[in-house]
Write a protein that holds these residues in place. Structure first.
Motif, PDB file in Angstrom:
ATOM      1  N   HIS A 107       0.828  -1.213   0.000  1.00  0.00           N
ATOM      2  CA  HIS A 107       0.000   0.000   0.000  1.00  0.00           C
ATOM      3  C   HIS A 107       0.862   1.263   0.000  1.00  0.00           C
ATOM      4  N   ASN A 108       2.061   1.141  -0.559  1.00  0.00           N
ATOM      5  CA  ASN A 108       2.985   2.263  -0.670  1.00  0.00           C
ATOM      6  C   ASN A 108       2.882   2.787  -2.103  1.00  0.00           C
ATOM      7  N   ARG A 109       2.198   3.908  -2.265  1.00  0.00           N
ATOM      8  CA  ARG A 109       1.921   4.437  -3.595  1.00  0.00           C
ATOM      9  C   ARG A 109       3.203   4.715  -4.378  1.00  0.00           C
ATOM     10  N   TYR A 110       4.215   5.240  -3.705  1.00  0.00           N
ATOM     11  CA  TYR A 110       5.486   5.528  -4.369  1.00  0.00           C
ATOM     12  C   TYR A 110       6.116   4.231  -4.886  1.00  0.00           C
ATOM     13  N   LEU A 111       6.156   3.203  -4.058  1.00  0.00           N
ATOM     14  CA  LEU A 111       6.736   1.921  -4.458  1.00  0.00           C
ATOM     15  C   LEU A 111       5.975   1.340  -5.642  1.00  0.00           C
ATOM     16  N   LEU A 164       7.697   0.616  -9.287  1.00  0.00           N
ATOM     17  CA  LEU A 164       7.748  -0.726  -9.857  1.00  0.00           C
ATOM     18  C   LEU A 164       6.958  -0.802 -11.160  1.00  0.00           C
ATOM     19  N   ASP A 165       5.904  -0.014 -11.269  1.00  0.00           N
ATOM     20  CA  ASP A 165       5.171   0.061 -12.533  1.00  0.00           C
ATOM     21  C   ASP A 165       6.092   0.613 -13.625  1.00  0.00           C
ATOM     22  N   LEU A 166       6.866   1.622 -13.289  1.00  0.00           N
ATOM     23  CA  LEU A 166       7.821   2.187 -14.239  1.00  0.00           C
ATOM     24  C   LEU A 166       8.865   1.145 -14.650  1.00  0.00           C
ATOM     25  N   VAL A 167       9.359   0.386 -13.682  1.00  0.00           N
ATOM     26  CA  VAL A 167      10.325  -0.678 -13.979  1.00  0.00           C
ATOM     27  C   VAL A 167       9.698  -1.698 -14.926  1.00  0.00           C
ATOM     28  N   HIS A 168       8.476  -2.109 -14.642  1.00  0.00           N
ATOM     29  CA  HIS A 168       7.815  -3.107 -15.495  1.00  0.00           C
ATOM     30  C   HIS A 168       7.601  -2.575 -16.910  1.00  0.00           C
ATOM     31  N   LEU A 195       9.927  -2.938 -22.767  1.00  0.00           N
ATOM     32  CA  LEU A 195      10.559  -2.404 -23.975  1.00  0.00           C
ATOM     33  C   LEU A 195      11.856  -3.119 -24.323  1.00  0.00           C
ATOM     34  N   MET A 196      12.402  -3.879 -23.392  1.00  0.00           N
ATOM     35  CA  MET A 196      13.669  -4.564 -23.620  1.00  0.00           C
ATOM     36  C   MET A 196      13.444  -5.831 -24.440  1.00  0.00           C
ATOM     37  N   ALA A 197      14.424  -6.146 -25.251  1.00  0.00           N
ATOM     38  CA  ALA A 197      14.343  -7.356 -26.067  1.00  0.00           C
ATOM     39  C   ALA A 197      14.357  -8.611 -25.194  1.00  0.00           C
ATOM     40  N   THR A 198      15.183  -8.575 -24.157  1.00  0.00           N
ATOM     41  CA  THR A 198      15.259  -9.716 -23.229  1.00  0.00           C
ATOM     42  C   THR A 198      15.435  -9.185 -21.814  1.00  0.00           C
ATOM     43  N   THR A 199      15.278 -10.057 -20.849  1.00  0.00           N
ATOM     44  CA  THR A 199      15.538  -9.708 -19.454  1.00  0.00           C
ATOM     45  C   THR A 199      16.578 -10.686 -18.919  1.00  0.00           C
TER      46      THR A 199
END
Length: 85
Positions: A7-11, A15-19, A24-28
């Motif tokens: 319930h940490n809005r910042y987190l 993490l949404d930004l990371v996802h 966009l990456m070809a592989t992980t």
């Protein structure tokens, strides 16, 4: 699910930004041989620590997981660059 349960809005936003970036990456790092099993083990350690309410152990396990994924990704990128030359 862990970040949503916090319930940490910042987190959640970070993490949404990371996802989104990973999409966009070809592989992980999961493309590396054996990384899926290692990541699952790392996730299990994080969940076990959270279940035990061991904040320090959970934080350490999470940091280690992120570090291993990052180093794996760097190695993948370096190998790809070497293969290009």
């Amino acid at each position: 699910q862990i970040h949503l349960a916090s319930h940490n809005r910042y987190l959640v936003q970070q993490l949404d930004l990371v996802h989104r970036t990973m999409a966009l990456m070809a592989t992980t790092s999961l493309a590396a041989v054996g990384r899926g099993q290692i990541a699952q083990s790392e996730h299990d350690a994080i969940v076990t620590a959270i279940e035990a309410k061991d904040e320090a152990r959970a934080a350490k396990a999470l940091r280690e997981h992120i570090s291993v994924a990052f180093m794996t990704r760097l190695k993948q990128d370096a190998t790809a660059r070497m293969d290009e030359n």
